[in-house]
Structure formats: C-alpha cells, structure tokens
Motif scaffolding. Structure first.
Motif, PDB file in Angstrom:
ATOM      1  N   ARG A 426       0.958  -1.289   0.069  1.00 41.61           N
ATOM      2  CA  ARG A 426      -0.035   0.027   0.132  1.00 41.61           C
ATOM      3  C   ARG A 426       0.946   1.229  -0.375  1.00 41.61           C
ATOM      4  NH1 ARG A 426      -1.480  -4.119   2.813  1.00 41.61           N
ATOM      5  NH2 ARG A 426      -3.765  -5.099   2.315  1.00 41.61           N
ATOM      6  N   ALA A 427       2.278   1.102   0.219  1.00 47.66           N
ATOM      7  CA  ALA A 427       3.426   2.696   0.091  1.00 47.66           C
ATOM      8  C   ALA A 427       3.697   2.986  -0.889  1.00 47.66           C
ATOM      9  CB  ALA A 427       4.149   2.074   1.615  1.00 47.66           C
ATOM     10  N   THR A 428       3.438   2.162  -2.040  1.00 46.73           N
ATOM     11  CA  THR A 428       4.137   2.262  -3.069  1.00 46.73           C
ATOM     12  C   THR A 428       3.107   1.712  -4.005  1.00 46.73           C
ATOM     13  OG1 THR A 428       4.739  -0.434  -3.361  1.00 46.73           O
ATOM     14  CG2 THR A 428       5.944   1.376  -2.681  1.00 46.73           C
ATOM     15  N   GLN A 429       1.360   0.708  -3.929  1.00 47.64           N
ATOM     16  CA  GLN A 429       1.078   0.631  -4.958  1.00 47.64           C
ATOM     17  C   GLN A 429      -0.413   0.956  -5.169  1.00 47.64           C
ATOM     18  OE1 GLN A 429       1.864  -4.094  -4.370  1.00 47.64           O
ATOM     19  NE2 GLN A 429       2.024  -4.278  -6.424  1.00 47.64           N
ATOM     20  N   ALA A 430      -0.532   1.444  -3.776  1.00 47.29           N
ATOM     21  CA  ALA A 430      -2.139   2.000  -3.306  1.00 47.29           C
ATOM     22  C   ALA A 430      -2.100   3.421  -4.157  1.00 47.29           C
ATOM     23  CB  ALA A 430      -2.339   1.432  -2.532  1.00 47.29           C
ATOM     24  N   ARG A 431      -3.138   3.652  -5.349  1.00 48.45           N
ATOM     25  CA  ARG A 431      -3.341   5.183  -5.684  1.00 48.45           C
ATOM     26  C   ARG A 431      -4.158   5.525  -4.882  1.00 48.45           C
ATOM     27  NH1 ARG A 431       0.900   6.271  -9.541  1.00 48.45           N
ATOM     28  NH2 ARG A 431       0.738   7.331  -9.753  1.00 48.45           N
ATOM     29  N   SER A 522       0.928  10.924 -10.896  1.00 46.54           N
ATOM     30  CA  SER A 522      -0.171  11.005 -11.068  1.00 46.54           C
ATOM     31  C   SER A 522      -1.185  11.570 -11.769  1.00 46.54           C
ATOM     32  CB  SER A 522      -1.139  10.717  -9.863  1.00 46.54           C
ATOM     33  OG  SER A 522       0.360   9.523  -8.862  1.00 46.54           O
ATOM     34  N   ASP A 523      -1.869  11.423 -12.473  1.00 45.85           N
ATOM     35  CA  ASP A 523      -2.925  12.745 -12.981  1.00 45.85           C
ATOM     36  C   ASP A 523      -3.282  13.454 -12.294  1.00 45.85           C
ATOM     37  OD1 ASP A 523      -1.349  11.747 -15.890  1.00 45.85           O
ATOM     38  OD2 ASP A 523      -3.462  10.210 -16.265  1.00 45.85           O
ATOM     39  N   GLY A 533      -7.063  18.505  -3.229  1.00 45.93           N
ATOM     40  CA  GLY A 533      -7.072  16.813  -2.992  1.00 45.93           C
ATOM     41  C   GLY A 533      -7.378  15.547  -3.914  1.00 45.93           C
ATOM     42  N   ALA A 534      -8.122  16.299  -5.177  1.00 43.02           N
ATOM     43  CA  ALA A 534      -8.456  15.802  -5.754  1.00 43.02           C
ATOM     44  C   ALA A 534      -8.064  13.983  -6.334  1.00 43.02           C
ATOM     45  CB  ALA A 534     -10.014  16.086  -6.342  1.00 43.02           C
ATOM     46  N   SER A 535      -6.823  14.901  -6.571  1.00 49.26           N
ATOM     47  CA  SER A 535      -6.103  13.275  -7.697  1.00 49.26           C
ATOM     48  C   SER A 535      -5.842  12.493  -6.550  1.00 49.26           C
ATOM     49  CB  SER A 535      -4.789  14.143  -7.568  1.00 49.26           C
ATOM     50  OG  SER A 535      -5.452  15.607  -8.359  1.00 49.26           O
ATOM     51  N   GLU A 536      -4.954  11.168  -7.005  1.00 44.12           N
ATOM     52  CA  GLU A 536      -4.699  10.545  -6.774  1.00 44.12           C
ATOM     53  C   GLU A 536      -3.153  10.450  -6.342  1.00 44.12           C
ATOM     54  OE1 GLU A 536      -6.644   7.335  -8.673  1.00 44.12           O
ATOM     55  OE2 GLU A 536      -7.987   7.013  -7.267  1.00 44.12           O
ATOM     56  N   GLU A 541       5.118   8.907  -3.034  1.00 39.30           N
ATOM     57  CA  GLU A 541       5.604  10.108  -3.917  1.00 39.30           C
ATOM     58  C   GLU A 541       4.630  10.814  -3.552  1.00 39.30           C
ATOM     59  OE1 GLU A 541       3.534   8.523  -8.392  1.00 39.30           O
ATOM     60  OE2 GLU A 541       2.356   9.782  -7.526  1.00 39.30           O
ATOM     61  N   MET A 542       3.763  11.165  -2.773  1.00 38.97           N
ATOM     62  CA  MET A 542       3.784  11.995  -1.628  1.00 38.97           C
ATOM     63  C   MET A 542       4.945  12.443  -0.193  1.00 38.97           C
ATOM     64  SD  MET A 542       1.161  13.546  -2.374  1.00 38.97           S
ATOM     65  CE  MET A 542       0.273  14.326   0.110  1.00 38.97           C
ATOM     66  N   THR A 543       5.669  11.192  -0.249  1.00 38.33           N
ATOM     67  CA  THR A 543       6.332  11.611   1.221  1.00 38.33           C
ATOM     68  C   THR A 543       7.639  11.717  -0.037  1.00 38.33           C
ATOM     69  OG1 THR A 543       5.810   9.774   1.981  1.00 38.33           O
ATOM     70  CG2 THR A 543       7.789  10.311   2.961  1.00 38.33           C
ATOM     71  N   GLY A 544       8.166  11.585  -1.085  1.00 42.57           N
ATOM     72  CA  GLY A 544       8.589  12.102  -1.713  1.00 42.57           C
ATOM     73  C   GLY A 544       9.049  13.179  -1.880  1.00 42.57           C
ATOM     74  N   ALA A 545       8.043  13.694  -2.659  1.00 49.04           N
ATOM     75  CA  ALA A 545       7.111  15.636  -2.603  1.00 49.04           C
ATOM     76  C   ALA A 545       7.471  15.730  -0.932  1.00 49.04           C
ATOM     77  CB  ALA A 545       6.280  16.038  -2.630  1.00 49.04           C
TER      78      ALA A 545
END
Length: 722
Positions: A426-431, A522-523, A533-536, A541-545
C-alpha cells in the motif's frame, strides 16, 4: 567198444561259447523266442494307469506350473536384461559431479542494509557448494538418519522401504503411491535432478510447473526414477550422491542447498552448525515451507526434536549429546528473525532492472538505504496505535514510509502484516486521493510567485461554474466561514475555500506543474478541485514530495538501491537510482512554507503529531467521505508519511488525518528519533509587511502583485511563467 560207452566231458570253451551258438545256428528262431520270453518274465508289463478326476486335475496343474515357471524365468531374464541396459544407458549419460551441484534456473538476490548487514533474500539462494567432507558431521548424520538409514547399504532402491511405505499408505486410506514414498536418498536425488531432464523455458510455462512435473508419483515415473537411481549408484559414490542431494535440496525461504539454508536461518556456514541446528535443517526436507523456522519457529523446533531422537537411536549422538541438543534448540539469527523490510525488499526488486533482479540468472548483491532500526520503529509505532486505539477486528489498513531529505528510503511498511513478502504494498502500489495533504503545493506555488504567509484571502461562500459539470460550491470541513484569513492561517486550519481561491489566483496549471516537479507523477485533476486533493497519488510519492520541501525546494526521486554488483565481484554494475534532482521553488519560499507547516503541528490540525523534544512540521489530509486519511510531515532529520484507509474504499468511521494517522506518525517518529539530538527545522518566518496583499480573485485570475526583479529573474531561470 570200451570207449563207445563213455561220454566225453564238455570243454569249458564249448560250454561258454558253443551252447548258445550252436542253438542259434541250429534254430535261430527258437533261441530268440526263448530269450524274449525270459526277458518278459524278468520285466513285468506296465498296466495302463486309470486316471480319475483328481488325477487329471493334478496333471493339469502341474502342466500350468511348468508353463508359468518357464515363462517367468524367461520373462524375468528379459526384464533384467532391459533394466540392465536402461541403467547402463542412464549411467553413460550422467555428467561429471560438478555439473550436478547447482541446477538453479534463476539466480539469487541478497540485500544489505545501510550498514552492510544482510536483511533480505530473493530468488533461489545457493550459498556455495558443500560436500560430505566440508559440512558438519552432525548435518550429514542428521540427513541420513532422517531420510534413509540404510543409505550406505542399498543399491539405490530399498524394496523393504517401498513395501513398508505402501503398507502405511494403504493403512491410512491413501493410494499405494500417495503419501509415504519409501524413496531412498538416491531416489530423491534422482527426483531433484528431474531424471536428467533439464529445465527448458521454451517448453514449460514456469519453473514451478517444471518442478511440479518432476515431483509426480505415477507408477511409470517411479519405475523411471528407480532405474535412474541405479544409474546414479553405478556412476557416483555414495558420498557423491549425498553431496548432490545436499546441494540440490530445497529448504524453504528460497534456499537451495544446505549452505544457503544454514546462512539463511542461522547466519553461519553449514560446516559450523551444531546438532540442534543440523536437526532443524534436516527436518525441513519433509516439508520445507511448513517447517521453515521463519514461518513457525516452535513447529520447526518440535520437528528437530524428532530428528535428534532418531540420531540418538541410530548411534549418531550419545545420550548426553542428544539431551544437550533438546535442551538448547536452534534459534534463528537476528536477521532471519527480524524478516526486516519485506515490503521494502519487494520495492527494491521492482525498481531495479528485471534481468538483474526479478529474472536474474546470476547471484546478485544489492546494497540498500534501509535502516533496520528505523524499520522496527515504523512497524512498532503503527502496531501500537492499532492495538490500543483501533477496534479489534477492524479491516482498516495503514502504510508508513520514512525517508531522508534526499529521498533515501529508510523504512517502509506496506500494510498491517509486516513480516510478509510478495503481497500488495500500500505504500507504493495503492493510488489514493490525497485530500488536504495536497494543499502545501498550492501554497508553495503562491510563495514561489512572491506571496507570503501574512497575505490574506477571504474565507467566504464560493460557487464556481465548471463547464460540463455545473456549479460547484466547496465547503470547509466544519462548514464554518472565518472571513479574512492569512495564508498561514488557511493552511494551519486546513481551510478549503481559501485553498481553492489561492489556487485559482496563482493558476491551476502552475500548481499542477509545481506538484509534478516535486515528484507527484499521477494524473493531476484539471479543475479547481485539484487544490483539495482530488487527484490520486501513492504514499511514497507524497512523502518524496514533502522531502523536497524539507531539503530547501529541490525535487527528489525516492530510492532504495544504492549499489548492485554480482556476488564475488567488487565493481558495481549500477549505482543509486534516485536522489536530489532539480530545484522546484526558491529556498526562501521553502523555508517559509516549512514555518507555515510547523504551525499546522503546533497550533493547527496536526497537533497530535507533535513531538515533545523537537520541532516538527506536516499536513493532515482527509478525502471526501473519509475514504482516505493522511499525515505527512518531517523533522530536521527525517520525512515520514502515513496513510490509513480500507482496501475496498469503505469510508473510515470517525477517522481523519488529524486523528489516527497523526498519532501513528507521532509514535513512529518518536521511536525513530530516540537517541538523536534535537535539531531545528530549516524554517523562516518573514516579518509581515504593512499592507498584506489579497491572494484571491474569484472573478478573474490575476498575476501576483509587486513581483520583485530578483524573483522574476529566478522564475525565468527555472522556467516558471507569470
């Protein structure tokens, strides 16, 4: 006249030769008849035998027996001849011993943590060749005692063992060839060699299908196996056959051969195992997956106790040695017991080139960024919250990522079950939708364009006409309006309407570009709901940002692979696959944003995440209907992200980002920072100007007021258009 009355005495010769001869001459017929009569009298004539039904039956049975016996010994001779030819043929086809020791179709991957310690294995581990002379005598004896106590006395097959196995199978209600096989070590070696048929990827769907076929127990397969086993006996010595077996056997957890298994479970060579460890390794042969100590240590120890008893019974251990082994059962090595970084290891495997990771035919060593201390902190922190604050039986899931500011991932938990591999991460595959955790990128865009924390925006009702969708009226979480607020207050209290207004004013396209440059791949949503935050996105990714915000405004690519090399070689084939990239926003803008996010923790929605001994900054996030809850934040040392939700998108009950995710973040980061000296966040609070600007325009998006020349120059350098 005197002589005429005397009779001459017959001569002996006459009596011997003349009598019969004269009679034959005088009357040949009469002599013959008399002789024949005399002979008949001496040999009585045979009377015809009268056979009754029993006599005929006996004769018939005797004839059948003679027929069967004649056919049996002739057929047996032919069969023995055929078997002899088949054995000789198989023996002639066998390669040298060295070619039989490592038959893996794929290689192995060994992963090292940031201190060079092994923490994970993937693929088929081999570990190196062992022989009957180089392994521990305890191990050699344990194998023989467990699998084939008459190994050194039979010729490859054991009729007694086969008969006993068939009897047990029938008694237990199975087929004669189901269950116990009565196979000798030689026959098991033949099966491991797949009767000489090598794996061909063009013929088989997978290696698993090939191995399943090799393990078939049909009657014809058993016949071929027996012939091949006798061919092995004719070619190799007993110790050589045992050597092949020890190097080929699968022993669970991807370990092929006893050297790999010994290293995998005990962190030592097979030459150094003691009696208890040898018994545990030998106990794996019957069912490697079931008895693997990494799956159930107690069950593996119980199986080992049975092996120790067999070793004592067969004279391989004295009574005292057996007692010592039973009183001191084998224990897993620290690395094997921890099973650290299952999710992390899977992610590293997926991030490297396939031909050197998932489908490698070589033995590869990968040095990674994993910190096992931090990994344990992440697992324990998440577990503590679920045990104390989540209803028992809840199916809610969570994920945690901890990384350094340069994107080096130090820990990863992809779900509540931590000691797993090869499962959904879920950390890398769940969008999932990011909710308000996306808002820092809205304010990062504004700060980059010259706004400050003290600039204002109106928190008042808002309706936007979206082409193709109609009017849209966003609301705050508490459905209240606060009037005029600063950008700092809007972020601090996670207000929705101000975020939408700021995003429209600075330009949705700019917000989208800033977020993308920070690493959210992500798109991204096209409309104004982007600001909420409507985008997935994924947690990594979020932690890296957020790591990009902490490091002063430069993008990062999260990475776990530091160096990849072939086993036994010193020169790496590839180096780190990520790290710090290009600058996204000015350092001054990043420092101000960090100060604003610090206020989220000290005075706003992220209060539960606060740490007592050091500064922290972050942002909560909750999506519509509370299907996803986030908290992502950082200290001066580490960035951590937490996501919580259900796999099937069921709404969370009473959970927001400011609740359980913030508490998980707190528990994780408190453990991560144990023993580390406090360090201040790289933040700055600019002094407010006399007249703050208004950071909104609901009717028409305008350019930010009073752009300074230096800021304009920097925007031109970094390609940011006004």
């Amino acid at each position: 006249m005197s002589d005429s009355g005397r009779r001459k005495p017959p001569l002996v010769a006459d009596r011997r030769h003349g009598g019969s001869g004269s009679r034959k001459k005088a009357d040949g017929k009469s002599g013959s008849k008399r002789t024949a009569k005399t002979s008949r009298r001496k040999t009585p004539a045979k009377r015809p035998v009268r056979r009754g039904p029993i006599g005929y039956l006996r004769a018939f049975l005797a004839w059948i027996i003679r027929l069967v016996w004649g056919m049996t010994w002739r057929l047996s001779l032919v069969i023995l001849l055929i078997i002899g030819i088949a054995v000789a043929y198989n023996a002639s086809q066998l390669p040298p011993l060295e070619a039989q020791l490592d038959g893996r179709a794929r290689g192995s991957v060994t992963m090292l943590d940031n201190e060079g310690q092994v923490f994970a294995w993937r693929g088929d581990q081999f570990g190196g060749v062992v022989t009957t002379d180089t392994v521990s005598p305890h191990l050699r004896n344990a194998i023989v005692a467990t699998e084939d106590k008459r190994f050194y006395r039979h010729f490859g097959i054991s009729p007694r063992g086969i008969a006993s196995a068939i009897r047990i199978n029938l008694r237990e209600g199975r087929g004669p060839l189901s269950g116990h096989g009565g196979s000798t070590i030689t026959q098991q070696t033949a099966k491991l060699l797949c009767l000489g048929d090598p794996y061909d990827p063009d013929l088989w769907e997978s290696e698993a299908a090939y191995e399943a076929d090799c393990r078939e127990t049909t009657l014809w397969r058993k016949i071929r196996e027996a012939i091949y086993a006798m061919g092995l006996e004719a070619t190799y010595t007993k110790d050589e056959i045992l050597t092949i077996y020890m190097n080929r056997a699968f022993l669970g957890a991807g370990a092929r051969g006893f050297e790999a298994a010994s290293q995998r479970y005990f962190g030592k060579s097979a030459a150094d195992v003691n009696a208890a460890e040898a018994a545990m390794l030998a106990g794996l042969l019957v069912a490697p997956t079931r008895y693997a100590p990494t799956a159930d240590l107690a069950r593996s120890q119980n199986r080992a106790a049975v092996i120790v008893a067999l070793m004592e019974e067969q004279g391989y251990l004295s009574e005292q040695e057996a007692r010592t082994a039973l009183e001191n059962p084998a224990e897993l090595s620290e690395a094997a017991e921890a099973e650290a970084g299952g999710y992390f290891a899977d992610w590293v495997m997926s991030s490297g080139p396939e031909f050197l990771t998932r489908k490698t035919t070589e033995d590869v060593v990968i040095r990674t960024t994993l910190d096992q201390r931090i990994q344990r902190a992440a697992e324990e922190g998440m577990k503590s919250v679920f045990e104390t604050k989540v209803k028992e039986g809840s199916k809610a899931q969570a994920a945690v990522v901890v990384m350094s500011a340069d994107g080096a991932v130090r820990a990863m938990v992809g779900g509540r079950r931590t000691q797993v591999s090869g499962v959904f991460n879920r950390a890398t595959q769940a969008r999932r939708q990011t909710g308000s955790a996306f808002k820092p990128f809205v304010y990062a865009t504004a700060l980059e364009l010259g706004y400050h924390w003290y600039d204002t925006v109106e928190d008042t009702p808002l309706t936007i006409d979206i082409p193709g969708s109609g009017p849209w009226s966003p609301e705050n979480y508490d459905r209240r309006f606060r009037g005029t607020v600063t950008l700092g207050q809007a972020l601090q209290h996670s207000l929705n309407i101000p975020a939408v207004k700021v995003a429209q004013n600075v330009g949705l396209d700019r917000v989208r570009r800033i977020a993308s440059d920070f690493g959210i791949e992500s798109d991204l949503a096209e409309g104004p709901a982007l600001a909420l935050g409507a985008s997935e996105s994924t947690l990594i990714e979020m932690t890296g940002a957020y790591a990009g915000i902490l490091n002063g405004g430069s993008s990062v690519i999260p990475y776990g692979l530091v160096e990849l090399r072939l086993q036994g070689q010193s020169e790496p084939l590839m180096d780190a696959t990520g790290g710090i990239g290009e600058r996204v926003i000015r350092e001054s803008a990043a420092r101000e944003l960090i100060w604003m996010m610090h206020n989220v923790v000290t005075q706003g929605t992220g209060g539960r995440a606060g740490l007592p001994d050091r500064q922290a900054a972050g942002k909560t996030g909750t999506t519509s209907a509370a299907r996803d809850a986030w908290f992502v934040g950082f200290t001066a040392d580490y960035v951590a992200g937490v996501w919580m939700g259900y796999d099937d998108n069921t709404p969370l009950t009473g959970v927001t980002g400011s609740g359980l995710p913030a508490e998980i973040w707190h528990e994780v980061m408190a453990r991560v920072h144990e023993g580390l000296p406090p360090r201040d966040l790289p933040m700055a609070r600019p002094e407010p100007e006399p007249e703050p600007r208004v950071a909104e325009d609901n009717r028409q998006r305008t350019q930010p007021a009073r752009p300074d020349p230096i800021g304009q120059l920097l925007r031109n350098i970094f390609g940011i258009r006004n």
